[in-house]
Write a protein that holds these residues in place. Structure first.
Motif, PDB file in Angstrom:
ATOM      1  N   GLU A   1      15.653  49.974  46.356  1.00  0.00           N
ATOM      2  CA  GLU A   1      15.187  48.653  46.752  1.00  0.00           C
ATOM      3  C   GLU A   1      15.983  48.085  47.921  1.00  0.00           C
ATOM      4  O   GLU A   1      15.513  47.198  48.623  1.00  0.00           O
ATOM      5  CB  GLU A   1      15.260  47.691  45.560  1.00  0.00           C
ATOM      6  CG  GLU A   1      14.299  48.039  44.440  1.00  0.00           C
ATOM      7  CD  GLU A   1      14.318  47.020  43.322  1.00  0.00           C
ATOM      8  OE1 GLU A   1      15.215  46.142  43.337  1.00  0.00           O
ATOM      9  OE2 GLU A   1      13.445  47.098  42.441  1.00  0.00           O
TER      10      GLU A   1
ATOM     11  N   ALA B   1      18.194  49.862  39.422  1.00  0.00           N
ATOM     12  CA  ALA B   1      16.940  50.556  39.749  1.00  0.00           C
ATOM     13  C   ALA B   1      17.227  51.890  40.428  1.00  0.00           C
ATOM     14  O   ALA B   1      16.547  52.887  40.165  1.00  0.00           O
ATOM     15  CB  ALA B   1      16.074  49.676  40.647  1.00  0.00           C
ATOM     16  N   TYR B   2      18.247  51.912  41.276  1.00  0.00           N
ATOM     17  CA  TYR B   2      18.567  53.160  41.983  1.00  0.00           C
ATOM     18  C   TYR B   2      19.172  54.182  41.022  1.00  0.00           C
ATOM     19  O   TYR B   2      18.799  55.362  41.031  1.00  0.00           O
ATOM     20  CB  TYR B   2      19.535  52.883  43.134  1.00  0.00           C
ATOM     21  CG  TYR B   2      19.778  54.103  43.996  1.00  0.00           C
ATOM     22  CD1 TYR B   2      18.843  54.499  44.945  1.00  0.00           C
ATOM     23  CD2 TYR B   2      20.935  54.872  43.844  1.00  0.00           C
ATOM     24  CE1 TYR B   2      19.044  55.621  45.724  1.00  0.00           C
ATOM     25  CE2 TYR B   2      21.143  56.002  44.620  1.00  0.00           C
ATOM     26  CZ  TYR B   2      20.188  56.374  45.563  1.00  0.00           C
ATOM     27  OH  TYR B   2      20.392  57.501  46.314  1.00  0.00           O
ATOM     28  N   ARG B   3      20.101  53.748  40.196  1.00  0.00           N
ATOM     29  CA  ARG B   3      20.786  54.673  39.296  1.00  0.00           C
ATOM     30  C   ARG B   3      19.893  55.155  38.158  1.00  0.00           C
ATOM     31  O   ARG B   3      19.951  56.320  37.748  1.00  0.00           O
ATOM     32  CB  ARG B   3      22.035  53.995  38.707  1.00  0.00           C
ATOM     33  CG  ARG B   3      23.148  53.731  39.706  1.00  0.00           C
ATOM     34  CD  ARG B   3      23.619  54.990  40.383  1.00  0.00           C
ATOM     35  NE  ARG B   3      24.902  54.802  41.066  1.00  0.00           N
ATOM     36  CZ  ARG B   3      25.426  55.673  41.925  1.00  0.00           C
ATOM     37  NH1 ARG B   3      24.766  56.781  42.224  1.00  0.00           N
ATOM     38  NH2 ARG B   3      26.594  55.429  42.492  1.00  0.00           N
ATOM     39  N   GLN B   4      19.046  54.284  37.656  1.00  0.00           N
ATOM     40  CA  GLN B   4      18.253  54.624  36.481  1.00  0.00           C
ATOM     41  C   GLN B   4      16.879  55.205  36.820  1.00  0.00           C
ATOM     42  O   GLN B   4      16.356  56.039  36.074  1.00  0.00           O
ATOM     43  CB  GLN B   4      18.084  53.376  35.613  1.00  0.00           C
ATOM     44  CG  GLN B   4      19.404  52.833  35.058  1.00  0.00           C
ATOM     45  CD  GLN B   4      19.245  51.489  34.380  1.00  0.00           C
ATOM     46  OE1 GLN B   4      18.124  51.077  34.040  1.00  0.00           O
ATOM     47  NE2 GLN B   4      20.357  50.781  34.181  1.00  0.00           N
ATOM     48  N   GLN B   5      16.311  54.769  37.953  1.00  0.00           N
ATOM     49  CA  GLN B   5      14.945  55.202  38.279  1.00  0.00           C
ATOM     50  C   GLN B   5      14.829  55.898  39.630  1.00  0.00           C
ATOM     51  O   GLN B   5      13.758  56.402  39.980  1.00  0.00           O
ATOM     52  CB  GLN B   5      14.015  53.982  38.282  1.00  0.00           C
ATOM     53  CG  GLN B   5      14.042  53.182  36.982  1.00  0.00           C
ATOM     54  CD  GLN B   5      13.375  51.825  37.147  1.00  0.00           C
ATOM     55  OE1 GLN B   5      12.338  51.712  37.794  1.00  0.00           O
ATOM     56  NE2 GLN B   5      13.968  50.789  36.577  1.00  0.00           N
ATOM     57  N   GLY B   6      15.926  55.910  40.396  1.00  0.00           N
ATOM     58  CA  GLY B   6      15.862  56.503  41.730  1.00  0.00           C
ATOM     59  C   GLY B   6      15.083  55.673  42.719  1.00  0.00           C
ATOM     60  O   GLY B   6      14.631  56.186  43.758  1.00  0.00           O
ATOM     61  N   VAL B   7      14.908  54.404  42.429  1.00  0.00           N
ATOM     62  CA  VAL B   7      14.164  53.500  43.300  1.00  0.00           C
ATOM     63  C   VAL B   7      15.133  52.800  44.246  1.00  0.00           C
ATOM     64  O   VAL B   7      16.078  52.146  43.799  1.00  0.00           O
ATOM     65  CB  VAL B   7      13.381  52.448  42.487  1.00  0.00           C
ATOM     66  CG1 VAL B   7      12.696  51.441  43.411  1.00  0.00           C
ATOM     67  CG2 VAL B   7      12.360  53.129  41.585  1.00  0.00           C
TER      68      VAL B   7
END
Length: 275
Positions: free
Chosen positions: A176, A168-174
């Motif tokens: 969590e 989620a962090y690498r692909q969407q900048g989210v």
């Protein structure tokens, strides 16, 4: 030999015996008309400072600490029951934060107060590690992400939610894992403490309420605990020995405002014990 430097000002002492009655180790007695502690009993002192706190006239000193340097307790300085009910009902886990740094002076004040958290058997082995700058927090965020990625690349066992959080962090900048928070508090306790896990949880619960009263938001950071368990090389970064128990809390100025309490008064089961 342990020395507690228990002294009583004879000009202030009213011989009420409050310090004697309230001492949990029962080491205070009367000598020459004044409270005293026999040298052979000083080793039994719990270091709770109850004698200092309970003396109505401030006559007692212990460990070189003077009553005049304590905060006087009065009704107007204590939150009302109604205020505490609202505070507890209104507490929310904040997952939206401003990137503005909380002033270090405010953080220092919060941690100084937090050091007063009660601990099992008054062991007082708590340690606080704090990330007080959002730039350092970003470096930690990347370090944790990279550590998890390295474990995944090496085919090491990893909880699915950690793998998903990295993606989620690498692909969407989210974010969590750290919820985009600018600050982190890690509370640890000595393995030898009587109740280390309870001491840690209680300190974080206290911090959460202190932070809320200071206009800050918080959320418990369970993701970090799982990440450190999966990648123990992260422990030294947080000042943790290999087996030191810990837990963490994110905090910062919230980017969200809650306008009312939720309604959970029936969320817990209550049993009235009778014999």
């Amino acid at each position: 030999m342990k020395q507690i430097h228990f002294t009583v000002d004879p000009q202030k002492c009213v011989q009420c015996n409050a310090c004697i009655t309230d001492c949990p180790r029962h080491i205070i007695s009367i000598s020459d008309g004044l409270p005293w502690v026999s040298p052979i009993l000083e080793a039994n002192c719990l270091e709770c400072q109850h004698c200092l706190a309970v003396c109505p006239t401030g006559a007692v000193s212990i460990f070189g600490l003077k009553a005049e340097n304590s905060i006087e307790l009065s009704a107007e300085k204590i939150p009302s029951a109604s205020q505490m009910h609202t505070l507890l009902r209104g507490r929310r886990s904040v997952r939206q934060y401003s990137m503005e740094n909380v002033p270090t002076g405010m953080i220092d004040d919060l941690l100084a107060t937090l050091a007063n958290t009660p601990t099992g058997c008054n062991d007082r082995t708590l340690s606080f590690a704090v990330v007080d700058d959002h730039n350092v927090m970003q470096k930690l965020r990347i370090r944790v992400i990279e550590s998890i990625e390295n474990k995944i690349e090496c085919n090491e066992l990893m909880p699915d939610f950690l793998s998903a959080a990295v993606a989620a962090y690498r692909q969407q900048g989210v974010d969590e894992i750290f919820r985009g928070a600018p600050h982190l508090l890690v509370v640890s306790a000595a393995e030898t403490a009587s109740t280390p896990l309870q001491d840690i949880s209680l300190a974080l619960a206290y911090f959460e309420l202190l932070a809320q009263c200071s206009g800050l938001g918080t959320t418990w950071c369970g993701f970090l605990k799982f990440a450190v368990d999966a990648a123990p090389e992260l422990r030294p970064i947080l000042g943790l020995d290999p087996e030191t128990p810990f837990y963490a809390m994110l905090f910062g100025y919230p980017a969200v405002r809650y306008h009312r309490t939720v309604q959970r008064d029936n969320a817990a089961k209550i049993r009235h014990v009778s014999l």
